[in-house]
Design an enzyme around this catalytic site. Structure first.
Site, PDB file in Angstrom:
ATOM      1  N   TYR A 297     118.566  51.848   2.835  1.00 60.50           N
ATOM      2  CA  TYR A 297     117.748  51.021   3.492  1.00 60.50           C
ATOM      3  C   TYR A 297     117.212  51.653   4.798  1.00 60.50           C
ATOM      4  O   TYR A 297     116.066  51.784   5.254  1.00 60.50           O
ATOM      5  CB  TYR A 297     118.045  49.480   3.813  1.00 60.50           C
ATOM      6  CG  TYR A 297     117.124  48.971   4.472  1.00 60.50           C
ATOM      7  CD1 TYR A 297     115.771  48.439   4.158  1.00 60.50           C
ATOM      8  CD2 TYR A 297     117.383  48.415   5.810  1.00 60.50           C
ATOM      9  CE1 TYR A 297     114.802  47.845   4.853  1.00 60.50           C
ATOM     10  CE2 TYR A 297     116.387  47.536   6.625  1.00 60.50           C
ATOM     11  CZ  TYR A 297     115.239  47.390   6.290  1.00 60.50           C
ATOM     12  OH  TYR A 297     114.163  46.874   6.984  1.00 60.50           O
TER      13      TYR A 297
ATOM     14  N   SER B  91     111.622  49.382  11.306  1.00 60.63           N
ATOM     15  CA  SER B  91     112.530  48.874  11.698  1.00 60.63           C
ATOM     16  C   SER B  91     113.427  49.384  12.840  1.00 60.63           C
ATOM     17  O   SER B  91     113.385  50.698  13.006  1.00 60.63           O
ATOM     18  CB  SER B  91     113.478  48.558  10.759  1.00 60.63           C
ATOM     19  OG  SER B  91     114.723  47.890  10.985  1.00 60.63           O
TER      20      SER B  91
HETATM   21  N1  LIG Z   1     113.458  40.430   8.571  1.00 55.84           N
HETATM   22  C1  LIG Z   1     113.877  41.412   9.303  1.00 55.84           C
HETATM   23  O1  LIG Z   1     115.111  41.377  10.047  1.00 55.84           O
HETATM   24  C2  LIG Z   1     113.349  42.826   9.520  1.00 55.84           C
HETATM   25  C3  LIG Z   1     113.476  43.681  10.383  1.00 55.84           C
HETATM   26  C4  LIG Z   1     112.980  44.865  10.668  1.00 55.84           C
HETATM   27  C5  LIG Z   1     112.036  45.223   9.594  1.00 55.84           C
HETATM   28  N2  LIG Z   1     111.888  44.548   8.821  1.00 55.84           N
HETATM   29  C6  LIG Z   1     110.716  44.750   7.792  1.00 55.84           C
HETATM   30  O2  LIG Z   1     109.750  44.005   7.765  1.00 55.84           O
HETATM   31  C7  LIG Z   1     109.165  43.888   6.364  1.00 55.84           C
HETATM   32  C8  LIG Z   1     108.730  42.494   6.045  1.00 55.84           C
HETATM   33  O3  LIG Z   1     109.954  41.866   5.645  1.00 55.84           O
HETATM   34  P1  LIG Z   1     110.306  40.497   5.927  1.00 55.84           P
HETATM   35  O4  LIG Z   1     111.302  40.199   6.909  1.00 55.84           O
HETATM   36  O5  LIG Z   1     108.904  39.494   6.278  1.00 55.84           O
HETATM   37  O6  LIG Z   1     110.860  40.172   4.338  1.00 55.84           O
HETATM   38  P2  LIG Z   1     110.459  38.920   3.605  1.00 55.84           P
HETATM   39  O7  LIG Z   1     110.319  37.827   3.831  1.00 55.84           O
HETATM   40  O8  LIG Z   1     111.491  39.108   2.193  1.00 55.84           O
HETATM   41  O9  LIG Z   1     108.925  39.490   2.929  1.00 55.84           O
HETATM   42  C9  LIG Z   1     108.836  40.651   2.098  1.00 55.84           C
HETATM   43  C10 LIG Z   1     107.451  40.755   1.742  1.00 55.84           C
HETATM   44  O10 LIG Z   1     107.346  42.177   0.830  1.00 55.84           O
HETATM   45  C11 LIG Z   1     106.909  41.790  -0.344  1.00 55.84           C
HETATM   46  N3  LIG Z   1     107.370  42.529  -1.411  1.00 55.84           N
HETATM   47  C12 LIG Z   1     108.830  42.960  -1.980  1.00 55.84           C
HETATM   48  N4  LIG Z   1     108.904  43.710  -2.805  1.00 55.84           N
HETATM   49  C13 LIG Z   1     107.417  43.991  -3.351  1.00 55.84           C
HETATM   50  C14 LIG Z   1     106.969  44.873  -4.461  1.00 55.84           C
HETATM   51  N5  LIG Z   1     107.765  45.284  -5.044  1.00 55.84           N
HETATM   52  N6  LIG Z   1     105.549  44.779  -4.393  1.00 55.84           N
HETATM   53  C15 LIG Z   1     104.913  44.062  -3.244  1.00 55.84           C
HETATM   54  N7  LIG Z   1     105.144  43.219  -2.479  1.00 55.84           N
HETATM   55  C16 LIG Z   1     106.674  43.316  -2.368  1.00 55.84           C
HETATM   56  C17 LIG Z   1     107.362  40.395  -0.805  1.00 55.84           C
HETATM   57  O11 LIG Z   1     106.423  39.745  -1.728  1.00 55.84           O
HETATM   58  P3  LIG Z   1     106.630  39.459  -3.252  1.00 55.84           P
HETATM   59  O12 LIG Z   1     108.073  39.035  -3.241  1.00 55.84           O
HETATM   60  O13 LIG Z   1     105.797  38.276  -3.333  1.00 55.84           O
HETATM   61  O14 LIG Z   1     106.205  40.618  -3.934  1.00 55.84           O
HETATM   62  C18 LIG Z   1     107.126  39.697   0.707  1.00 55.84           C
HETATM   63  O15 LIG Z   1     105.691  39.345   0.907  1.00 55.84           O
HETATM   64  C19 LIG Z   1     109.915  44.771   5.599  1.00 55.84           C
HETATM   65  O16 LIG Z   1     108.963  46.117   5.520  1.00 55.84           O
HETATM   66  C20 LIG Z   1     111.244  45.077   6.285  1.00 55.84           C
HETATM   67  O17 LIG Z   1     111.946  46.089   5.888  1.00 55.84           O
HETATM   68  C21 LIG Z   1     112.254  43.214   8.691  1.00 55.84           C
END
Ligand SMILES: NC(=O)c1ccc[n+]([C@@H]2O[C@H](COP(=O)([O-])OP(=O)(O)OC[C@H]3O[C@@H](n4cnc5c(N)ncnc54)[C@H](OP(=O)(O)O)[C@@H]3O)[C@@H](O)[C@H]2O)c1
Length: 265
Positions: free
Chosen positions: A153, A140
């Site tokens: 985080y 991130s």
């Molecule tokens: N959205 C942002 O603004 C942003 C910015 C920078 C970086 N990121 C990073 O991008 C990545 C994806 O985030 P996103 O924004 O797509 O969030 P999201 O929509 O909440 O998706 C998160 C994913 O992680 C999975 N996950 C969560 N806990 C888990 C566990 N215990 N075991 C297995 N899978 C798990 C969830 O699946 P289940 O709940 O089905 O397990 C879901 O598929 C993350 O690493 C986040 O830190 C996000």
């Protein structure tokens, strides 16, 4: 040779950036293995991808905060597959003062964002090398910053950045590409899970999950070390080292306190 077919393993493929990454890899002809806890969502995505004429993705329902890479490896072997590409995307964050947030939840965040990512990154190097593939770790923009108001985080993402850059260098001698993808704000389920109200991220920083996934895919295939999608995000990460740390801390603190007051906490 092991006789196992090469697949792209994508964690966190049931929502957000993970779904977008799965679609991008599938579009480029990669067979997929989708990992997350919500199996129904993974199966729906697998069906959607198979309907395009691609091979039906492998679905592995797993809680990565508890499971080991060995378990994921065994599930793949049982399906006659092994990783060519691995995308460590699963992760979550929590807004609030570290001392006030639930400690067990923050440790679970470390288990997922750091322990599972490390375990998976190291477990499949031979297989990634055998298939001349690579590793895409999702960090991130916040990995470049200290994060008062979201301390654990930000620190997990600083780890992802540092660890992945080091592996980029170490795995080069094995012919394995390593890229760390560092998005700014992306509208996904992340904000709701973290306790962030909608609309608090400036639009100029925000990128779609599809754009972020495309950039990550391209960066990995080009062998780039770090990919920061979006010009403004790139500029911010470039300038941060030149800004006095107390100013960076004050700016992040102000942003997170705006989020807390929007939540009434
Ligand atoms: N959205 C942002 O603004 C942003 C910015 C920078 C970086 N990121 C990073 O991008 C990545 C994806 O985030 P996103 O924004 O797509 O969030 P999201 O929509 O909440 O998706 C998160 C994913 O992680 C999975 N996950 C969560 N806990 C888990 C566990 N215990 N075991 C297995 N899978 C798990 C969830 O699946 P289940 O709940 O089905 O397990 C879901 O598929 C993350 O690493 C986040 O830190 C996000």
């Amino acid at each position: 040779m092991t006789g196992l077919r090469p697949v792209t393993v994508i964690t966190g493929a049931s929502a957000g950036i993970g779904v977008a990454l799965a679609r991008v890899f599938a579009r480029h002809g990669h067979e997929l293995a989708l990992v997350a806890r919500r199996e129904d969502r993974l199966r729906a995505l697998a069906g959607e991808i198979a309907a395009t004429g691609a091979r039906m993705p492998i679905v592995i329902a797993a809680d990565l905060a508890r499971e080991t890479a060995q378990k994921i490896g065994e599930a793949l072997t049982a399906q006659g597959a092994e990783p060519q590409y691995l995308v460590n995307n699963a992760g979550f964050g929590l807004v609030g003062f570290a001392e006030k947030l639930d400690r067990a939840e923050q440790l679970a965040m470390i288990d997922l964002n750091i322990r599972a990512l490390t375990d998976l990154s190291l477990a499949f190097v031979d297989s990634l090398a055998r298939h001349k593939g690579g590793l895409l770790n999702v960090g991130s923009v916040v990995g470049f910053l200290p994060g008062p108001g979201m301390a654990v985080y930000y620190a997990t993402k600083a780890y992802v950045l540092s660890f992945s850059e080091a592996l980029h260098s170490e795995f080069k001698r094995r012919g394995v590409r390593v890229t760390v993808l560092c998005p700014g704000p992306v509208p996904t389920e992340f904000a709701a899970r973290a306790g962030i109200s909608e609309g608090l991220a400036p639009g100029i920083l925000t990128q779609t999950a599809e754009h972020v996934a495309e950039q990550g895919y391209r960066g990995l295939m080009q062998g780039r070390r770090v990919v920061v999608p979006g010009m403004v995000n790139k500029l911010i990460t470039t300038l941060i080292p030149f800004v006095p740390r107390w100013i960076v801390l004050a700016a992040v603190d102000a942003r997170q306190s705006k989020r807390r007051s929007a939540r009434g906490t």
